[in-house]
Motif scaffolding. Structure first.
Motif, PDB file in Angstrom:
ATOM      1  N   ARG B  56      36.926  41.239  28.583  1.00  0.00           N
ATOM      2  CA  ARG B  56      35.652  40.862  29.199  1.00  0.00           C
ATOM      3  C   ARG B  56      35.741  39.599  30.054  1.00  0.00           C
ATOM      4  NH1 ARG B  56      31.262  42.997  29.353  1.00  0.00           N
ATOM      5  NH2 ARG B  56      31.877  44.497  27.752  1.00  0.00           N
ATOM      6  N   VAL B  59      36.391  39.960  33.832  1.00  0.00           N
ATOM      7  CA  VAL B  59      35.551  40.827  34.673  1.00  0.00           C
ATOM      8  C   VAL B  59      34.965  40.061  35.859  1.00  0.00           C
ATOM      9  CG1 VAL B  59      33.430  42.206  34.716  1.00  0.00           C
ATOM     10  CG2 VAL B  59      35.032  42.441  32.805  1.00  0.00           C
ATOM     11  N   SER B  63      35.804  40.658  39.972  1.00  0.00           N
ATOM     12  CA  SER B  63      34.690  41.558  40.312  1.00  0.00           C
ATOM     13  C   SER B  63      34.869  42.248  41.665  1.00  0.00           C
ATOM     14  CB  SER B  63      33.357  40.802  40.263  1.00  0.00           C
ATOM     15  OG  SER B  63      33.407  39.724  41.183  1.00  0.00           O
ATOM     16  N   LEU B  66      37.205  45.127  41.256  1.00  0.00           N
ATOM     17  CA  LEU B  66      36.651  46.199  40.428  1.00  0.00           C
ATOM     18  C   LEU B  66      35.578  47.019  41.163  1.00  0.00           C
ATOM     19  CD1 LEU B  66      36.278  44.208  37.049  1.00  0.00           C
ATOM     20  CD2 LEU B  66      38.249  45.542  37.870  1.00  0.00           C
ATOM     21  N   VAL B  73      37.200  51.441  35.481  1.00  0.00           N
ATOM     22  CA  VAL B  73      37.344  50.081  34.935  1.00  0.00           C
ATOM     23  C   VAL B  73      37.125  50.159  33.429  1.00  0.00           C
ATOM     24  CG1 VAL B  73      36.407  47.743  34.921  1.00  0.00           C
ATOM     25  CG2 VAL B  73      36.524  49.038  37.076  1.00  0.00           C
ATOM     26  N   VAL B  75      36.900  48.024  30.108  1.00  0.00           N
ATOM     27  CA  VAL B  75      36.802  46.702  29.475  1.00  0.00           C
ATOM     28  C   VAL B  75      36.995  46.886  27.970  1.00  0.00           C
ATOM     29  CG1 VAL B  75      35.373  44.653  29.134  1.00  0.00           C
ATOM     30  CG2 VAL B  75      35.221  45.954  31.276  1.00  0.00           C
TER      31      VAL B  75
END
Lengths: 271, 271
Positions: B56, B59, B63, B66, B73, B75
């Motif tokens: 996490r 992320v 970003s 992603l 993606v 997580v």
């Protein structure tokens, strides 16, 4: 056959557990040499053998080393070797060796008028044992006559350093500074011109640096390079010229072993 | 949260199992980039992203990478990451990327009259991924414009090669020979003078080798160095001069990365 939990094998315990090994080796004043070639080099360099742990097929080729060790030779099978050390020992032979007291920095450098090394490398806080070993190998190959370590630098006698160095850690004299802050003053007192290697391309290219009778090249740690104190205190910052395209390619530096190799090669100039 | 056994994570399975990874990556035409910096470089070099596996806390910083990947993606927490990959992923983010078709050797070298690289390094049967990656980093830093691999050389896109190269494997063009035996003929046809690096101290010191418009430096494998065929076929054997004392110290060669670094530095001469 001796059992993996036998206290006589305690010197060889958990060879891949860096923290445990560091404290165990410091407490007992030992280090571990791995493989016939490296064991022979340690013995030839005069380190006393505490014991040898090996599989049967290595007994004949190491017979001269084993002679006189009596019950300090432990012949085991691969499974016991792996159980004790925590990994499959491909080289089949390990020796626990006694450390010796390290000489002082002054002892390794000699006074300004004395016979002594004329090219030395100084490692500031290198933490990777493989890198330290590789730099010793470069030093031995390229005529660097001594290595000085900052107080926090990784141990050249740690198993991995020894192995990567191919035993060069036994052949190149070295000492560890007791004082980082004043470390460069001691080099200057011994008559060394200090060159600080930096990726900064505005520094003097190493090939054009002034090389006096005695030169000490300062190499910084893997991540951050040299401390600002040492960079500022050195006689001259020097760099390895990089390709003008390197930055565009996303490469802003060499790794420390590559840099050390080029630098040691450069130090041969004017010898 | 996705589970470690989910087939969508198959690209990331057992990252430390070299044999398994080699066959899995060849079969699916993928490779794995590790850590934000390396992932960004792979994306910037135009490799398509198959999926991203990350914890996490990565992320936000990734970003932009992603964006648009939708359900590709994944997580996960550290435990799932470790369960899938088989090791604790300190860099917290992995991307599975599509390989592209490699150019041919002729495509990388260009014809003798064409604009093309003037300094290349040719690796013969280097088997260690870390060494291959380190040499790409040296090449990028020191202006070597392309790398040619012998058919059996280790894969530059293997995770460890990529990581050690700091992404330089994406930036330096490379090709793999299909024919080892006739490999040097193709270099000559493209107008390259071939220099074979050898520890043999009777060879020409690299600093004094003839450097023509186009020079290819041949580097041999970790254990045995260059094959006798390539040594014999090359235009000139060259060496890195070692200290006269090195043999007495038990050091008869440099490791291949140290040698490559010094050699790449030497190739900058006459540019």
């Amino acid at each position: 056959m001796i059992d993996a939990s036998d206290p006589r094998l305690a010197d060889y315990a958990n060879l891949r557990d860096v923290e445990l090994r560091k404290s165990l080796e410091a407490r007992h004043g030992l280090f571990v040499a791995e493989g016939e070639k490296v064991i022979r080099r340690a013995v030839a360099a005069g380190y006393p053998v505490r014991s040898v742990l090996l599989t049967r097929r290595w007994v004949a080729s190491l017979s001269d080393v084993l002679e006189g060790l009596g019950d300090r030779v432990h012949v085991v099978d691969d499974a016991v070797m792996e159980e004790v050390t925590g990994f499959p020992v491909h080289r089949g032979a390990l020796a626990a060796m006694e450390r010796r007291e390290l000489p002082s920095v002054a002892g390794v450098l000699g006074g300004p008028s004395a016979e002594g090394p004329r090219r030395v490398v100084v490692l500031e806080d290198l933490v990777d044992h493989g890198n330290v070993g590789a730099i010793f190998r470069c030093a031995a190959a390229l005529g660097v006559e001594a290595v000085i370590l900052s107080p926090r630098c990784a141990d050249p006698l740690y198993r991995r350093s020894v192995k990567v160095s191919m035993g060069a850690v036994f052949a190149v004299p070295y000492a560890r500074m007791t004082d980082w802050y004043g470390g460069l003053a001691e080099l200057r007192a011994a008559g060394f011109r200090t060159l600080a290697l930096t990726p900064d391309q505005s520094a003097t290219p190493l090939d054009r640096a002034v090389m006096t009778e005695r030169v000490a090249l300062l190499l910084g740690s893997e991540g951050d390079g040299l401390s600002s104190r040492w960079l500022r205190e050195a006689d001259e910052p020097v760099c390895i010229p990089m390709s003008p395209r390197a930055m565009d390619l996303g490469v802003d530096s060499l790794n420390v072993v590559a840099a050390a190799a080029i630098a040691c090669h450069g130090l041969m100039r004017g010898r």
